[in-house]
Design a protein around this motif. Structure first.
Motif, mmCIF file in Angstrom:
data_model
loop_
_atom_site.group_PDB
_atom_site.id
_atom_site.type_symbol
_atom_site.label_atom_id
_atom_site.label_comp_id
_atom_site.label_asym_id
_atom_site.label_seq_id
_atom_site.Cartn_x
_atom_site.Cartn_y
_atom_site.Cartn_z
ATOM 1 N N GLN A 1 -2.029 -5.449 2.276
ATOM 2 C CA GLN A 1 -2.699 -4.155 2.393
ATOM 3 C C GLN A 1 -3.357 -3.980 3.752
ATOM 4 O O GLN A 1 -3.843 -2.906 4.062
ATOM 5 N N ASP A 2 -3.396 -5.052 4.520
ATOM 6 C CA ASP A 2 -3.941 -5.037 5.863
ATOM 7 C C ASP A 2 -5.338 -4.398 5.934
ATOM 8 O O ASP A 2 -5.548 -3.436 6.670
ATOM 9 N N PRO A 3 -6.277 -4.912 5.155
ATOM 10 C CA PRO A 3 -7.616 -4.310 5.170
ATOM 11 C C PRO A 3 -8.358 -4.626 6.467
ATOM 12 O O PRO A 3 -8.101 -5.658 7.087
ATOM 13 N N GLU B 1 -3.017 -14.669 -3.948
ATOM 14 C CA GLU B 1 -3.993 -13.578 -3.973
ATOM 15 C C GLU B 1 -4.399 -13.180 -2.553
ATOM 16 O O GLU B 1 -4.577 -12.002 -2.259
ATOM 17 N N ILE B 2 -4.520 -14.170 -1.686
ATOM 18 C CA ILE B 2 -4.814 -13.842 -0.286
ATOM 19 C C ILE B 2 -3.675 -12.994 0.289
ATOM 20 O O ILE B 2 -3.900 -11.996 0.972
ATOM 21 N N GLY B 3 -2.442 -13.370 -0.050
ATOM 22 C CA GLY B 3 -1.280 -12.599 0.411
ATOM 23 C C GLY B 3 -1.298 -11.178 -0.098
ATOM 24 O O GLY B 3 -0.948 -10.229 0.619
ATOM 25 N N MET B 4 -1.729 -11.017 -1.370
ATOM 26 C CA MET B 4 -1.780 -9.678 -1.960
ATOM 27 C C MET B 4 -2.772 -8.796 -1.208
ATOM 28 O O MET B 4 -2.617 -7.581 -1.140
ATOM 29 N N PRO C 1 0.801 -1.231 0.000
ATOM 30 C CA PRO C 1 0.000 0.000 0.000
ATOM 31 C C PRO C 1 0.831 1.277 0.000
ATOM 32 O O PRO C 1 0.842 2.030 0.951
ATOM 33 N N LYS C 2 1.514 1.543 -1.083
ATOM 34 C CA LYS C 2 2.288 2.773 -1.225
ATOM 35 C C LYS C 2 2.454 3.031 -2.722
ATOM 36 O O LYS C 2 2.531 2.101 -3.495
#
Lengths: 248, 381
Positions: free
Chosen positions: A166-168, A159-162, A109-110
């Motif tokens: 982002q720590d949603p 995909e779960i890692g992706m 997330p940057k």
């Protein structure tokens, strides 16, 4: 079960109509912080559409979706992500031409703007975080492999890692264990159990053993409407549910 | 392997850049007479467009069949400046209104249109060479990408723009020189661009600019933006739901490609000495895509070689068999798409390089595939 700190996600009167056909009809439910909500229902019940509506992929006809008191229905998809809602698709959506590392890096997330992406540096913090996530999703030895060479299960993990990177605050997973081998399923359950510990999760799943394992509450959808809501035991005992879904 | 390294060039890429520099700055000038060198300079102006297409189409999956529009806009901006400089009252004293470009006089215009006036300034014109194509690309980009128009539909719409601009230029003869274009360009700030020496200097200027553009393109490809482009091409939704404004990225790369094309167009005008609507329309725009496809749409260096080779072949064959050339070009495009989807650069990195590496290290060749195109994109092609 009203929590004093309020709800993380409020879905009220959510309706979407495709040329008159109401795929989701006047649906309301509330998700609390740190809750794992599972949505089940027969094919065509509108489960995936509900996730599509929350994350902005499909525009709702009516209703309201509030995430931490912010209305999501008027926001653009990327803004919804920035608000803290992550979505995993049913078929694994990874970037096959990029390496596992690069797949995770894009999700870091940057550098979301065009010029932010041009200036983005792969510094030690980024690398450490990617390493950490890769270990979590059992792919630490595959970082420099192209995602195209991963197995189906590994792509799901990637995909779960992706999303994890982002720590949603709210994570939506659409059939995360579909098409996995038994061994992969066990590992995924372990992974999901760790993930759901500190965030809210909405999961669509068909595997009842798996649902019982992870669910706090269960929503049963049928023809776009809420058929039953409650704990797994409550839902299982509901005669309406047995009739349309569990019974056959 | 190279996880922590994000240097601008790998060793192999650096060698590729150096080899191209040697070809452009040493080999071609040594091997060719002045006339042929000028021709190759002209071919290289198309390479600017092809590099932009590598970024838009090869990396980002945005196929534009209207790059001629941006090439033409850049070229016209340059040509307008040169035309104004050539149309001094002394040079045009036989006209009924001296001091305006000759074609305006023929079309009964009696004064210079106001939008021509800023082109008296060289600085303005040079800025316009880049900015005008970018503004056009931005408007098209916002209109299309924000509405999520993509793939074949986008390609067809860009083609329509190429047709519209051509018709507009031809129709507005008094303002644009019509079908003949803007011709009889003479000097740049008093420096005669028609002499052999000037052409040689311009060839080198063109070469240097090409390398500037190549380095910018390389920087973009190596940045996270470059990887986002590839990601967008393969899984647009995943990128969107990872928090990126996909349309913004598409608009940016489309504008960058337009800026490159504009520079190429301006260098074309300077080296060839005219600019006309035949370089703007549908056919040249599609030819530019073919240069890129033949060279390899995933390789910026391949695109340069593609532009050189196809144009060289075009000149050679059309000298001998003028009627057959277009069929040859069509055949070439079909052959490349079917047999070598990654073009010359793909053949090089998949077939030749592994052999060389194998010979040098005495090992069995191991194929290292380039980024493979996604099926969705193949349809668009």
């Amino acid at each position: 079960m009203t929590a004093p700190q309020g709800y993380l996600l409020k879905v009220e009167g959510l309706t979407v109509s495709f040329d008159g056909f109401k795929a989701v009809n006047d649906l309301s439910f509330y998700v609390e912080p740190n809750e794992c909500r599972v949505i089940i229902g027969p094919n065509g019940a509108g489960k995936t559409t509900v996730l599509d509506l929350i994350c902005g992929r499909t525009k709702a006809t009516d209703g309201s979706v509030k995430f931490r008191e912010k209305e999501l229905l008027t926001m653009r998809e990327d803004q919804i992500v920035h608000a803290g809602v992550g979505r995993k698709f049913q078929t694994p959506s990874v970037y096959e031409d990029l390496t596992v590392f690069e797949n995770l890096e894009i999700s870091y997330p940057k550098g979301y703007s065009v010029f932010g992406a041009l200036a983005f540096r792969r510094d030690a913090v980024v690398q450490e975080r990617i390493q950490e996530i890769a270990e979590m999703i059992f792919l630490e030895d595959m970082l420099s492999e192209k995602a195209a060479f991963l197995s189906h299960g590994q792509k799901q993990w990637l995909e779960i890692g992706m999303l994890l990177i982002q720590d949603p605050e709210l994570l939506m997973l659409d059939e995360p264990v579909a098409g996995m081998s038994v061994a992969e399923r066990v590992k995924t359950a372990e992974l999901l159990n760790r993930i759901i510990a500190d965030r809210s999760v909405i999961v669509i799943e068909h595997d009842m053993g798996f649902v019982e394992d992870i669910a706090t509450r269960v929503n049963v959808l049928h023809q776009g409407k809420m058929l039953s809501e409650g704990s797994m035991a409550h839902v299982k005992a509901d005669p309406k549910v047995i009739e349309v879904y569990l019974g056959h | 392997m190279t996880i922590s390294k994000t240097s601008l060039f790998t060793r192999q890429e650096l060698i590729g850049f150096i080899v191209l520099a040697v070809v452009i700055f040493v080999l071609l000038p040594l091997a060719l007479d002045n006339f042929r060198l000028n021709l190759f300079g002209k071919y290289l102006t198309y390479a600017f467009v092809a590099i932009g297409l590598v970024l838009c189409w090869g990396a980002g999956g945005i196929l534009s069949l209207g790059q001629g529009v941006f090439f033409g806009l850049g070229g016209y901006c340059m040509a307008m400046f040169l035309k104004l400089e050539a149309s001094t009252p002394e040079n045009t004293s036989i006209q009924s209104t001296p001091g305006i470009p000759d074609f305006m006089d023929w079309n009964q215009l009696t004064e210079l249109p106001s939008w021509w006036v800023p082109f008296y300034s060289l600085t303005f014109s040079l800025v316009a060479v880049v900015i005008v194509p970018v503004i056009f690309a931005f408007i098209i980009g916002v209109a299309m990408f924000r509405r999520r128009v993509g793939g074949v539909y986008f390609a067809i719409i860009t083609q329509a723009f190429a047709a519209i601009l051509t018709i507009l230029i031809i129709g507005q003869q008094g303002y644009t020189g019509g079908v003949n274009g803007i011709t009889d360009l003479r000097t740049l700030k008093g420096w005669d661009i028609r002499t052999d020496e000037a052409k040689e200097v311009l060839y080198y200027v063109n070469g240097v600019l090409l390398f500037v553009v190549l380095v910018i393109a390389q920087f973009v490809r190596k940045s996270k933006l470059g990887r986002i482009l590839i990601a967008m091409r393969d899984q647009e939704d995943r990128v969107r739901f990872s928090g990126y404004d996909v349309a913004g990225f598409k608009i940016f790369i489309f504008c960058l490609g337009a800026a490159f094309a504009g520079i190429g167009g301006a260098m074309f005008t300077l080296q060839v000495g005219f600019m006309s609507p035949t370089l703007v329309g549908i056919v040249p725009s599609i030819e530019m895509v073919i240069f890129c496809a033949v060279g390899g749409r995933l390789s910026i260096l391949g695109a340069v070689y593609g532009a050189l080779l196809v144009n060289w072949a075009k000149t050679t064959f059309s000298e001998s068999f003028p009627e057959l050339w277009l069929f040859g070009l069509g055949g070439l495009f079909i052959a490349v798409v079917m047999l070598f989807p990654n073009g010359l650069a793909g053949v090089w990195s998949e077939k030749i390089m592994p052999r060389i590496a194998g010979l040098m290290e005495g090992r069995k060749p191991t194929a290292k595939p380039l980024v493979a195109p996604s099926p969705k994109e193949k349809e668009a092609a």
